[in-house]
Design an enzyme around this catalytic site. Structure first.
Site, PDB file in Angstrom:
ATOM      1  N   ASP A 208     -55.654  21.887  65.678  1.00 54.56           N
ATOM      2  CA  ASP A 208     -55.506  23.032  66.579  1.00 54.56           C
ATOM      3  C   ASP A 208     -54.735  24.150  65.882  1.00 54.56           C
ATOM      4  OD1 ASP A 208     -52.414  22.798  67.324  1.00 54.56           O
ATOM      5  OD2 ASP A 208     -53.264  20.781  67.329  1.00 54.56           O
ATOM      6  N   ASP A 210     -51.839  25.436  67.262  1.00 58.63           N
ATOM      7  CA  ASP A 210     -50.561  25.429  67.958  1.00 58.63           C
ATOM      8  C   ASP A 210     -50.648  26.259  69.250  1.00 58.63           C
ATOM      9  OD1 ASP A 210     -47.955  24.399  68.099  1.00 58.63           O
ATOM     10  OD2 ASP A 210     -47.103  26.264  67.382  1.00 58.63           O
TER      11      ASP A 210
END
Length: 260
Positions: A208, A210
């Site tokens: 991802d 974050d």
């Protein structure tokens, strides 16, 4: 001890469920019980110990993982080299979900974790300038490139307390400091291995961005479902990388890590 292993891996049952003659053993330590039973198996001519750092049922959140027991159990088995894959977030646009990062530095932003074996009466002050085994880092990078994986050959991981994810402001701060990767388990796992004289390498699988990237409204903040989805999509690549690394590793190597 009856049971012995050459190499340790912090990973779930998916890493060894397809191997033959797997034996699960309970190991007690002066620091309590490890996260779970340790699975022992052969990979080629190497004896390998597999331990899920969060437990098989993911019952330990990052701040409550029994890190000292986990590392001490590996040491008790005779493990001298550890491969430690982790699900991690990216703090830079050029490090994308699905990429791998072989970290070379960490920044500790955790609090209250039991993070040393040197609590007296024996007290030691070890250098943490180069926390990861450079020899294993080079092996991971070379193996990943040989397998066609997009693998970044260095990166600083900022380790947060968890189990919550970052706020937008925290993530912006971490990025502005020039840090590359964010994770919840690299500290104190990495430094405890160093205290015990065990070679240790982290392979961060990026799942991802974050809390999102500055100026990119099209990238939503991280959520648990997305982390699991991306990790599962890339789990076979992680397994293949680790198994090939084990095959290429010298189990009788003498490394500077062993003489800290």
């Amino acid at each position: 001890m009856r049971y012995q292993a050459d190499i340790g891996v912090f990973g779930g049952s998916g890493f060894y469920s397809f191997l033959d003659d797997v034996e699960e053993v309970k190991i007690s330590t002066p620091y309590g019980a490890p996260s779970d039973k340790i699975a022992l198996a052969k990979v080629g001519d190497k004896r390998v110990a597999f331990l899920p750092r969060h437990g098989k049922d993911h019952q330990y959140p990052p701040h409550l993982v029994p890190y000292r027991a986990n590392l001490y159990a590996m040491k008790e088995l005779g493990v001298r080299q550890i491969i430690a894959p982790t699900a991690s977030g990216s703090l830079k646009p050029e490090i994308k979900p699905g990429d791998f990062v072989v970290c070379d530095q960490f920044v500790d932003r955790t609090c209250g974790r039991e993070d040393t074996f040197f609590e007296g009466p024996i007290v030691k002050h070890i250098s943490a300038a180069y926390p990861y085994c450079e020899r294993l880092r080079e092996l991971a990078i070379k193996t990943g490139k040989d397998q066609g994986i997009t693998i970044h050959d260095k990166g600083t991981v900022v380790v947060i307390q968890g189990p919550r994810f970052s706020t937008k402001s925290e993530s912006r701060w971490y990025s502005s400091m020039g840090w590359d990767v964010i994770n919840m388990t690299q500290y104190p796992e990495c430094i405890l291995a160093k205290e015990l004289g065990i070679c240790y390498v982290n392979i961060a699988l990026i799942t991802d961005y974050d809390a999102g990237l500055e100026g990119r409204d099209d990238i939503p903040p991280v959520n648990e479902e997305e982390v699991v989805k991306v990790f599962e999509e890339n789990n076979e690549k992680v397994k293949a990388l680790i198994l090939e690394m084990i095959k290429r590793m010298d189990k009788d190597v003498d490394c500077p890590c062993h003489h800290v």
